[in-house]
Design an enzyme around this catalytic site. Structure first.
Site, short mmCIF file in Angstrom:
data_model
loop_
_atom_site.label_atom_id
_atom_site.label_comp_id
_atom_site.label_asym_id
_atom_site.label_seq_id
_atom_site.Cartn_x
_atom_site.Cartn_y
_atom_site.Cartn_z
N ASP A 8 18.55 -32.48 -3.50
CA ASP A 8 18.52 -31.32 -4.39
C ASP A 8 19.51 -30.26 -3.92
O ASP A 8 19.18 -29.36 -3.14
CB ASP A 8 17.11 -30.74 -4.56
N ASN A 44 15.98 -35.45 -7.14
CA ASN A 44 15.82 -35.54 -8.59
C ASN A 44 16.78 -34.61 -9.33
O ASN A 44 17.19 -34.90 -10.45
CB ASN A 44 14.36 -35.24 -9.00
N HIS A 100 4.09 -32.05 -6.91
CA HIS A 100 4.62 -33.40 -6.68
C HIS A 100 3.61 -34.25 -5.91
O HIS A 100 3.99 -35.11 -5.12
CB HIS A 100 5.96 -33.34 -5.94
N VAL A 116 9.14 -30.88 -2.27
CA VAL A 116 8.10 -29.84 -2.33
C VAL A 116 8.69 -28.59 -1.65
O VAL A 116 9.16 -28.68 -0.51
CB VAL A 116 6.83 -30.31 -1.61
#
Ligand SMILES: *[C@@H]1O[C@H](CO)[C@@H](O)[C@H](O)[C@H]1NC(C)=O
Ligand SMILES: *[C@@H]1O[C@H](CO)[C@@H](O)[C@H](O)[C@H]1NC(C)=O
Ligand SMILES: *[C@@H]1O[C@H](CO)[C@@H](O)[C@H](O)[C@H]1NC(C)=O
Ligand SMILES: *[C@@H]1O[C@H](CO)[C@@H](O)[C@H](O)[C@H]1NC(C)=O
Ligand SMILES: *[C@@H]1O[C@H](CO)[C@@H](O)[C@H](O)[C@H]1NC(C)=O
Length: 468
Positions: free
Chosen positions: A196, A233, A328, A356
């Site tokens: 990320d 993601n 999550h 997270v």
């Protein structure tokens, strides 16, 4: 509390605590630290950290990563805005006047109505270990000069210091995290980045301008030391509603990794050796079931790790397997079911994940006894298992994960919803010192620490909480 308690009530209180210890010691520690409560906001486009370097078509977003399996190569990447410009990288070692050259390959891509600049990737090979090099890009036009230090030759007792950053984004808090990493008196020599990066996909049409601003923001670190990339993601950028159906398009164009050097067939899972560490990067967002390319690769990869050469076996992934926050929750579970027994079998020392937006460190635990019918589905203390660390607390615009599950599970040693970074400081084949730093503290302050004892060379109990 004006009056002092009588001695009998103190005795009673102590007795009460002792008798109730197993009940009170549910899990580890949930830090009560009062965290930042203001909203996390992105730095505006005209922020100092996003400034385009001066000069016509000046190279920008300069970044480096390891370029081969052992650390004798580096991938130098940069972007030019108006035209490709020079493909050359000129480089020389600190101890030599002899200048060498290598050439980049140039890539562009389109994403909806965005067109990228000219993205250069240049692999420089056959470098000397443990040597400072200077390098210049934008040759013959707007030249910019940087430097890097190659790692020491791979070997079992080579000290090496890794920084850990995840889910960074480009908010004011992201800038604080990066500043704390840079100002930490224990100097990281390379960053293990657990996924990320830019969070451009939170903008309308995944505004890829925010990939460019992120590249300029982190240049001040990643142009000088390699960041080892893991896909998260927010790298998927899958947006069929605007016709963008090729996952990972911006990420794979902008961030190259040396995956072929570890016989991987895709840039989302690969391995490198660096000093005394063997680092395996996995992809939570690529197929990992049995018979898939990632599964077959990992199955062949783990037996190759030679702990006499690289004692420290570190795994990076984005989605954590052990996470006691209400964010999550259990997203990492399907991958855990596939691979956890291998991690125990091959004595992985530590697994770092992000996703997270908080911090958590587990005990050494495993949950691999379950076989559908035996009911054994609770994590148990296991000294051959890794420690799992969630370090998704880089500070992106989505804000902190503050909602935790209660009671804190027994496997969770420490958790806290604050932004920060960590350092994994390998001393020799048996010992590594680990510290997590929260952004609200002074640069040198460690909020959570642990001495890691190597699972292959020194597999004695290194837990920080006593067995309940
Ligand atoms: C892309 O489209 C959006 C709206 O659909 C618009 O706001 C933006 O200015 C466009 N960008 C470019 C580079 O054309
Ligand atoms: C980001 O941090 C750097 C270093 O601490 C500082 O110089 C800069 O002004 C900060 N920028 C913003 C927008 O906060
Ligand atoms: C493992 O590494 C050691 C030290 O480099 C080397 O002596 C040994 O031959 C290697 N073992 C295998 C099976 O390659
Ligand atoms: C925390 O998460 C739980 C489980 O998802 C949810 O039921 C609860 O409402 C959340 N609490 C807050 C304050 O958001
Ligand atoms: C390894 O490092 C630890 C921590 O610095 C130290 O206590 C230990 O003596 C070292 N081991 C060797 C063999 O030097």
């Amino acid at each position: 509390m004006g009056s002092s308690p009588s001695s009998s009530s103190v005795v009673f209180a102590v007795l009460f605590l002792v008798l109730n210890a197993p009940v009170l010691c549910h899990g580890g520690k949930t830090s009560s630290f009062v965290r930042k409560v203001e909203k996390t906001v992105d730095m505006p486009l005209d922020s100092d950290v996003f400034r385009v370097p001066p000069g016509n078509n000046a190279p920008q977003q300069v970044h480096i990563t390891q370029g081969d399996h052992v650390g004798k190569a580096v991938i130098v990447s940069w972007v030019t805005a108006n035209e490709p410009g020079s493909k050359k990288v000129i480089y020389w070692s600190e101890n030599s006047e002899q200048k060498e050259e290598a050439n980049s390959k140039v890539y562009t891509y389109k994403f909806y109505n965005y067109t990228s600049g000219y993205i250069h990737h240049c692999t420089i090979r056959n470098l000397e270990f443990n040597t400072k090099y200077y390098y210049v890009v934008g040759v013959g036009h707007t030249e910019r000069k940087f430097w890097l230090t190659t790692p020491p030759a791979v070997g079992p007792d080579v000290p090496y210091t890794f920084g850990l950053i995840g889910d960074l984004g480009q908010s004011y808090d992201s800038n604080t995290t990066l500043t704390h990493y840079e100002k930490n008196p224990t100097k990281g020599q390379a960053v293990l980045f657990v996924g990320d990066l830019s969070y451009a996909d939170n903008y309308p049409n995944h505004d890829n301008v925010r990939w460019d601003t992120w590249g300029r923001f982190v240049e001040r670190s990643v142009a000088y030391q390699p960041w080892i990339w893991t896909a998260g993601n927010h790298e998927i950028d899958f947006a069929p509603e605007i016709g963008e159906t090729k996952p990972f398009k911006p990420f794979t164009h902008r961030y190259h990794v040396p995956y072929r050097a570890s016989q991987s067939t895709a840039p989302f899972w690969y391995s490198i050796k660096r000093a005394s560490a063997y680092i395996i990067v996995l992809s939570s967002y690529s197929a990992y079931g049995k018979y898939t390319p990632q599964y077959k690769w990992l199955e062949e990869e783990l037996p190759k790790v030679n702990r006499s050469e690289t004692p420290w076996l570190i795994v990076l992934m984005h989605s954590p397997w052990y996470n006691s926050y209400n964010y999550h929750y259990m997203e990492g579970e399907t991958m855990r079911v596939m691979y956890e027994r291998w991690f125990v079998q091959y004595k992985v020392d530590v697994v770092f994940a992000g996703h997270v937006h908080a911090y958590e460190r587990s005990e050494r635990i495993s949950n691999i006894a379950y076989n559908i019918v035996n009911g054994k589905c609770v994590p148990v203390r296991d000294q051959t298992a890794p420690v799992y660390i969630t370090i998704g607390d880089g500070g992106n615009l989505e804000g902190l994960a503050t909602n935790m599950t209660y009671p804190q599970p027994e496997y969770s040693a420490y958790r806290e919803a604050s932004f920060g970074h960590a350092i994994f400081d390998i001393k020799n084949r048996t010992h590594a010192y680990y510290g997590w730093h929260r952004n609200q503290d002074g640069y040198a302050v460690e909020a959570d620490t642990m001495w890691f004892y190597n699972r292959y060379w020194h597999p004695v109990d290194d837990s920080t909480n006593s067995e309940p």
